[in-house]
Design a protein around this motif. Structure first.
Motif, PDB file in Angstrom:
ATOM      1  N   ALA A  59     -43.019 -19.818 -22.651  1.00  0.00           N
ATOM      2  CA  ALA A  59     -44.305 -20.445 -23.012  1.00  0.00           C
ATOM      3  C   ALA A  59     -45.479 -19.640 -22.474  1.00  0.00           C
ATOM      4  O   ALA A  59     -46.534 -19.524 -23.141  1.00  0.00           O
ATOM      5  CB  ALA A  59     -44.352 -21.863 -22.481  1.00  0.00           C
ATOM      6  N   ARG A  60     -45.356 -19.066 -21.315  1.00  0.00           N
ATOM      7  CA  ARG A  60     -46.443 -18.288 -20.744  1.00  0.00           C
ATOM      8  C   ARG A  60     -46.715 -17.016 -21.545  1.00  0.00           C
ATOM      9  O   ARG A  60     -47.810 -16.468 -21.478  1.00  0.00           O
ATOM     10  CB  ARG A  60     -46.132 -17.944 -19.296  1.00  0.00           C
ATOM     11  N   THR A  61     -45.691 -16.566 -22.253  1.00  0.00           N
ATOM     12  CA  THR A  61     -45.953 -15.401 -23.103  1.00  0.00           C
ATOM     13  C   THR A  61     -46.756 -15.784 -24.339  1.00  0.00           C
ATOM     14  O   THR A  61     -47.348 -14.911 -24.999  1.00  0.00           O
ATOM     15  CB  THR A  61     -44.616 -14.772 -23.545  1.00  0.00           C
ATOM     16  N   GLN A  62     -46.801 -17.109 -24.631  1.00  0.00           N
ATOM     17  CA  GLN A  62     -47.499 -17.562 -25.840  1.00  0.00           C
ATOM     18  C   GLN A  62     -48.814 -18.264 -25.519  1.00  0.00           C
ATOM     19  O   GLN A  62     -49.752 -18.208 -26.312  1.00  0.00           O
ATOM     20  CB  GLN A  62     -46.571 -18.499 -26.637  1.00  0.00           C
ATOM     21  N   TYR A  63     -48.864 -18.984 -24.385  1.00  0.00           N
ATOM     22  CA  TYR A  63     -50.034 -19.800 -24.057  1.00  0.00           C
ATOM     23  C   TYR A  63     -50.564 -19.430 -22.677  1.00  0.00           C
ATOM     24  O   TYR A  63     -49.867 -18.762 -21.898  1.00  0.00           O
ATOM     25  CB  TYR A  63     -49.681 -21.307 -24.063  1.00  0.00           C
ATOM     26  N   LYS A  64     -51.745 -19.961 -22.415  1.00  0.00           N
ATOM     27  CA  LYS A  64     -52.332 -19.807 -21.092  1.00  0.00           C
ATOM     28  C   LYS A  64     -51.803 -20.859 -20.163  1.00  0.00           C
ATOM     29  O   LYS A  64     -51.180 -21.831 -20.604  1.00  0.00           O
ATOM     30  CB  LYS A  64     -53.869 -19.925 -21.160  1.00  0.00           C
ATOM     31  N   ASP A  65     -52.098 -20.697 -18.855  1.00  0.00           N
ATOM     32  CA  ASP A  65     -51.580 -21.648 -17.880  1.00  0.00           C
ATOM     33  C   ASP A  65     -52.233 -23.032 -18.037  1.00  0.00           C
ATOM     34  O   ASP A  65     -51.660 -24.040 -17.600  1.00  0.00           O
ATOM     35  CB  ASP A  65     -51.831 -21.147 -16.458  1.00  0.00           C
ATOM     36  N   THR A  66     -53.406 -23.112 -18.668  1.00  0.00           N
ATOM     37  CA  THR A  66     -54.091 -24.402 -18.840  1.00  0.00           C
ATOM     38  C   THR A  66     -53.615 -25.136 -20.077  1.00  0.00           C
ATOM     39  O   THR A  66     -54.043 -26.273 -20.335  1.00  0.00           O
ATOM     40  CB  THR A  66     -55.610 -24.173 -18.931  1.00  0.00           C
ATOM     41  N   HIS A  67     -52.697 -24.504 -20.794  1.00  0.00           N
ATOM     42  CA  HIS A  67     -52.222 -25.138 -22.026  1.00  0.00           C
ATOM     43  C   HIS A  67     -51.375 -26.342 -21.644  1.00  0.00           C
ATOM     44  O   HIS A  67     -50.619 -26.304 -20.680  1.00  0.00           O
ATOM     45  CB  HIS A  67     -51.400 -24.132 -22.841  1.00  0.00           C
ATOM     46  N   PRO A  68     -51.531 -27.470 -22.376  1.00  0.00           N
ATOM     47  CA  PRO A  68     -50.797 -28.689 -22.012  1.00  0.00           C
ATOM     48  C   PRO A  68     -49.290 -28.487 -21.971  1.00  0.00           C
ATOM     49  O   PRO A  68     -48.596 -29.026 -21.100  1.00  0.00           O
ATOM     50  CB  PRO A  68     -51.190 -29.670 -23.130  1.00  0.00           C
ATOM     51  N   GLU A  69     -48.736 -27.715 -22.885  1.00  0.00           N
ATOM     52  CA  GLU A  69     -47.270 -27.506 -22.904  1.00  0.00           C
ATOM     53  C   GLU A  69     -46.825 -26.752 -21.646  1.00  0.00           C
ATOM     54  O   GLU A  69     -45.795 -27.085 -21.065  1.00  0.00           O
ATOM     55  CB  GLU A  69     -46.863 -26.726 -24.156  1.00  0.00           C
ATOM     56  N   VAL A  70     -47.615 -25.764 -21.242  1.00  0.00           N
ATOM     57  CA  VAL A  70     -47.284 -25.025 -20.018  1.00  0.00           C
ATOM     58  C   VAL A  70     -47.351 -25.948 -18.816  1.00  0.00           C
ATOM     59  O   VAL A  70     -46.477 -25.919 -17.937  1.00  0.00           O
ATOM     60  CB  VAL A  70     -48.226 -23.821 -19.848  1.00  0.00           C
ATOM     61  N   GLN A  71     -48.386 -26.786 -18.757  1.00  0.00           N
ATOM     62  CA  GLN A  71     -48.509 -27.701 -17.627  1.00  0.00           C
ATOM     63  C   GLN A  71     -47.379 -28.721 -17.598  1.00  0.00           C
ATOM     64  O   GLN A  71     -46.867 -29.084 -16.540  1.00  0.00           O
ATOM     65  CB  GLN A  71     -49.861 -28.402 -17.690  1.00  0.00           C
ATOM     66  N   GLU A  72     -46.948 -29.190 -18.808  1.00  0.00           N
ATOM     67  CA  GLU A  72     -45.830 -30.142 -18.878  1.00  0.00           C
ATOM     68  C   GLU A  72     -44.546 -29.504 -18.356  1.00  0.00           C
ATOM     69  O   GLU A  72     -43.776 -30.125 -17.625  1.00  0.00           O
ATOM     70  CB  GLU A  72     -45.658 -30.609 -20.329  1.00  0.00           C
ATOM     71  N   LEU A  73     -44.326 -28.255 -18.753  1.00  0.00           N
ATOM     72  CA  LEU A  73     -43.115 -27.545 -18.291  1.00  0.00           C
ATOM     73  C   LEU A  73     -43.157 -27.320 -16.772  1.00  0.00           C
ATOM     74  O   LEU A  73     -42.110 -27.428 -16.108  1.00  0.00           O
ATOM     75  CB  LEU A  73     -42.985 -26.196 -19.013  1.00  0.00           C
ATOM     76  N   GLU A  74     -44.335 -27.040 -16.224  1.00  0.00           N
ATOM     77  CA  GLU A  74     -44.431 -26.858 -14.774  1.00  0.00           C
ATOM     78  C   GLU A  74     -44.126 -28.153 -14.056  1.00  0.00           C
ATOM     79  O   GLU A  74     -43.454 -28.150 -13.014  1.00  0.00           O
ATOM     80  CB  GLU A  74     -45.823 -26.366 -14.403  1.00  0.00           C
ATOM     81  N   ARG A  75     -44.595 -29.270 -14.640  1.00  0.00           N
ATOM     82  CA  ARG A  75     -44.331 -30.572 -14.011  1.00  0.00           C
ATOM     83  C   ARG A  75     -42.829 -30.885 -14.059  1.00  0.00           C
ATOM     84  O   ARG A  75     -42.241 -31.316 -13.068  1.00  0.00           O
ATOM     85  CB  ARG A  75     -45.141 -31.661 -14.737  1.00  0.00           C
ATOM     86  N   GLU A  76     -42.214 -30.693 -15.202  1.00  0.00           N
ATOM     87  CA  GLU A  76     -40.772 -30.948 -15.299  1.00  0.00           C
ATOM     88  C   GLU A  76     -39.968 -30.025 -14.388  1.00  0.00           C
ATOM     89  O   GLU A  76     -38.961 -30.439 -13.791  1.00  0.00           O
ATOM     90  CB  GLU A  76     -40.320 -30.764 -16.749  1.00  0.00           C
ATOM     91  N   LEU A  77     -40.424 -28.760 -14.258  1.00  0.00           N
ATOM     92  CA  LEU A  77     -39.734 -27.831 -13.382  1.00  0.00           C
ATOM     93  C   LEU A  77     -39.803 -28.280 -11.927  1.00  0.00           C
ATOM     94  O   LEU A  77     -38.817 -28.187 -11.180  1.00  0.00           O
ATOM     95  CB  LEU A  77     -40.322 -26.414 -13.522  1.00  0.00           C
ATOM     96  N   GLN A  78     -40.934 -28.823 -11.547  1.00  0.00           N
ATOM     97  CA  GLN A  78     -41.076 -29.285 -10.167  1.00  0.00           C
ATOM     98  C   GLN A  78     -40.169 -30.470  -9.903  1.00  0.00           C
ATOM     99  O   GLN A  78     -39.524 -30.555  -8.857  1.00  0.00           O
ATOM    100  CB  GLN A  78     -42.536 -29.672  -9.896  1.00  0.00           C
ATOM    101  N   LEU A  79     -40.082 -31.416 -10.900  1.00  0.00           N
ATOM    102  CA  LEU A  79     -39.201 -32.570 -10.738  1.00  0.00           C
ATOM    103  C   LEU A  79     -37.737 -32.124 -10.666  1.00  0.00           C
ATOM    104  O   LEU A  79     -36.936 -32.649  -9.882  1.00  0.00           O
ATOM    105  CB  LEU A  79     -39.400 -33.545 -11.904  1.00  0.00           C
ATOM    106  N   ALA A  80     -37.392 -31.173 -11.528  1.00  0.00           N
ATOM    107  CA  ALA A  80     -35.999 -30.677 -11.529  1.00  0.00           C
ATOM    108  C   ALA A  80     -35.647 -30.021 -10.188  1.00  0.00           C
ATOM    109  O   ALA A  80     -34.541 -30.182  -9.671  1.00  0.00           O
ATOM    110  CB  ALA A  80     -35.790 -29.693 -12.674  1.00  0.00           C
ATOM    111  N   ARG A  81     -36.577 -29.292  -9.634  1.00  0.00           N
ATOM    112  CA  ARG A  81     -36.314 -28.653  -8.336  1.00  0.00           C
ATOM    113  C   ARG A  81     -36.134 -29.707  -7.260  1.00  0.00           C
ATOM    114  O   ARG A  81     -35.323 -29.551  -6.355  1.00  0.00           O
ATOM    115  CB  ARG A  81     -37.449 -27.707  -7.968  1.00  0.00           C
ATOM    116  N   GLN A  82     -36.943 -30.771  -7.332  1.00  0.00           N
ATOM    117  CA  GLN A  82     -36.786 -31.837  -6.353  1.00  0.00           C
ATOM    118  C   GLN A  82     -35.410 -32.488  -6.477  1.00  0.00           C
ATOM    119  O   GLN A  82     -34.751 -32.780  -5.479  1.00  0.00           O
ATOM    120  CB  GLN A  82     -37.907 -32.882  -6.537  1.00  0.00           C
ATOM    121  N   GLU A  83     -34.974 -32.730  -7.729  1.00  0.00           N
ATOM    122  CA  GLU A  83     -33.656 -33.319  -7.934  1.00  0.00           C
ATOM    123  C   GLU A  83     -32.541 -32.369  -7.427  1.00  0.00           C
ATOM    124  O   GLU A  83     -31.559 -32.817  -6.830  1.00  0.00           O
ATOM    125  CB  GLU A  83     -33.441 -33.620  -9.412  1.00  0.00           C
TER     126      GLU A  83
END
Length: 472
Positions: free
Chosen positions: A272-296
């Motif tokens: 996604a980062r190759t396609q969008y900027k870091d402020t893009h909602p999809e990028v931010q959603e993926l970062e949030r899910e990645l953080q939750l997955a790491r916590q799990e």
């Protein structure tokens, strides 16, 4: 005329020397003992069998053969037998009698009647004996001839028997040595089994095959070690909750593990980062899910080991992976044992190949000794067979033989002394001795007997000469 004058003047000296010499000659002719000579002729007969079966005589000249026969005739065996049969001992030592006989014996050649090329063959010879009486000279000469012929035949037979016996003993010893050498060779080959020179080519071929097999085994071992390393990483990943590396998910409908979700979200975020900027909602959603997955995932890694093992024990993929791991370990152990055994075998065969030259040297020494002894045994066997044939020929007297051609004759007159010759020598000696004494006596006489002698002696002229006055 001067010499005649001297001889006339010294005739007494001449007559005395002449008479003395003749008297000595007559005395010798009368007093010297008579010696009678008698001889027997021995014929040398050719062999009665083929010359191929008769031992070749030494290449001796006629004179050398005569010398050899003379030595045989003068042997103690012949002379002692003659002395006993002719009763010559008479309480005297046998050595004294045989010594007298030896001095009176002579061996002479006869006129040759056969030739061998340019060399004259000895076809006959004479045995001469001299004695003080004619009858005894004839008897002993005849006895010498007969005893010599008989003893020569016996000696040839004994010699042939002794030769055959000696060669038989030598042949037996040679066969024993061959048996011993065969045993040593057999024991050496058994001791050096695998190191024999004739096995070198097979050993080299075996080592070459083993090295190829070792190389293949080493390659297989490296492959299995790589596979085991891969499986160990897979097992480690499973224990940490990650998906196996290079292996797909066994059940497509199963819920992915937190670590799997972390890995998948990281891959999606990077895309996604190759396609969008870091402020893009999809990028931010993926970062949030990645953080939750790491916590799990962190929460799951903090669970007790027993809980994780229970979860893994029920996982069919984990069980299959552990089964592959155990099987790979078994193959590695087998390959290592095979590799170790191949290395040992290569070292063993290599040592056998390296020891082959020393073994060959030791065996070649034994083999050479065995070959020499076998050749010697072959030659001894041939000689023994020939000696047996010669022994049979000697027993049947089929070889070269001696026989009495002419027996000893009765001498008519003594051989010595030669009275006529002695008297002639005495006359010649008396005449020469008389002349020598006459001239010697006149030479030492310093008397002056005529005018010329006075002139020669004193170098003065002679005035007058008084002639010899003969009285009545």
């Amino acid at each position: 005329f001067e010499y005649l004058k001297i001889l006339r003047r010294r005739k007494a000296w001449f007559i005395a020397a002449f008479v003395a010499s003749v008297a000595v000659g007559v005395t010798l002719a009368i007093l010297l003992p008579k010696t009678y000579r008698s001889s027997a002729t021995i014929a040398v007969q050719a062999p009665a069998v083929s010359l191929d079966l008769v031992p070749a005589r030494a290449d001796l000249s006629r004179e050398e053969r005569l010398l050899a026969l003379s030595q045989q005739l003068r042997s103690q065996t012949v002379l002692a037998r003659v002395a006993r049969e002719e009763q010559l001992l008479s309480d005297r030592p046998i050595e004294v009698v045989t010594g007298e006989l030896m001095r009176r014996i002579e061996v002479l050649p006869t006129k040759p009647i056969a030739r061998d090329g340019d060399r004259q063959e000895l076809s006959a010879f004479e045995i001469v004996y001299k004695d003080g009486t004619a009858d005894r000279a004839r008897r002993i000469a005849d006895r010498l001839a007969n005893v010599f012929v008989d003893e020569h035949s016996k000696s040839r037979e004994l010699q042939a028997e002794g030769t055959a016996e000696f060669l038989s003993q030598q042949l037996n010893r040679s066969q024993q040595r061959i048996s011993a050498l065969e045993g040593r060779l057999r024991a050496a080959k058994e001791r050096f089994q695998g190191k024999l020179p004739e096995q070198t080519a097979a050993n080299l071929q075996t080592v070459s095959g083993m090295r190829s097999q070792l190389e293949s085994t080493s390659n297989n071992l490296r492959s299995e070690l790589d596979r085991l390393s891969l499986i160990d990483r897979q097992v480690q990943a499973m224990k940490q909750g990650a998906a196996p590396v290079g292996v797909g998910v066994a059940n497509q409908g199963a819920t992915p593990s937190p670590q799997q979700r972390v890995t998948a979200l990281q891959r999606q975020l990077a895309t996604a980062r190759t396609q969008y900027k870091d402020t893009h909602p999809e990028v931010q959603e993926l970062e949030r899910e990645l953080q939750l997955a790491r916590q799990e995932a962190a929460a799951m890694s903090q669970q007790p080991e027993s809980t994780r093992q229970e979860l893994l024990a029920g996982d069919p993929l984990y069980q299959q992976t552990m089964a592959d791991r155990n099987l790979t370990q078994l193959r590695i152990s087998s390959l290592r044992r095979t590799e170790t055994q191949l290395q040992r075998d290569i070292v063993r065969y290599q040592s056998q190949i390296e020891a082959s030259p020393m073994v060959e040297q030791e065996l070649s020494s034994l083999q050479r000794e065995y070959d020499i002894e076998r050749d010697n045994n072959k030659h001894l066997s041939e000689k023994h067979s020939t000696a047996q044939v010669q022994e049979q020929i000697a027993r049947t007297r089929g070889g070269e033989r001696f026989s009495v051609l002419y027996p000893a004759y009765m001498p008519d007159s003594p051989e010595s002394p030669n009275r006529g010759r002695i008297l002639l020598l005495a006359l010649a000696a008396g005449f020469g001795l008389g002349l020598a004494l006459v001239f010697a006596r006149d030479y030492v006489d310093q008397s002056i007997r005529d005018a010329r002698a006075v002139q020669d002696e004193f170098a003065v002229p002679v005035l007058a000469e008084i002639p010899r006055i003969h009285t009545a």
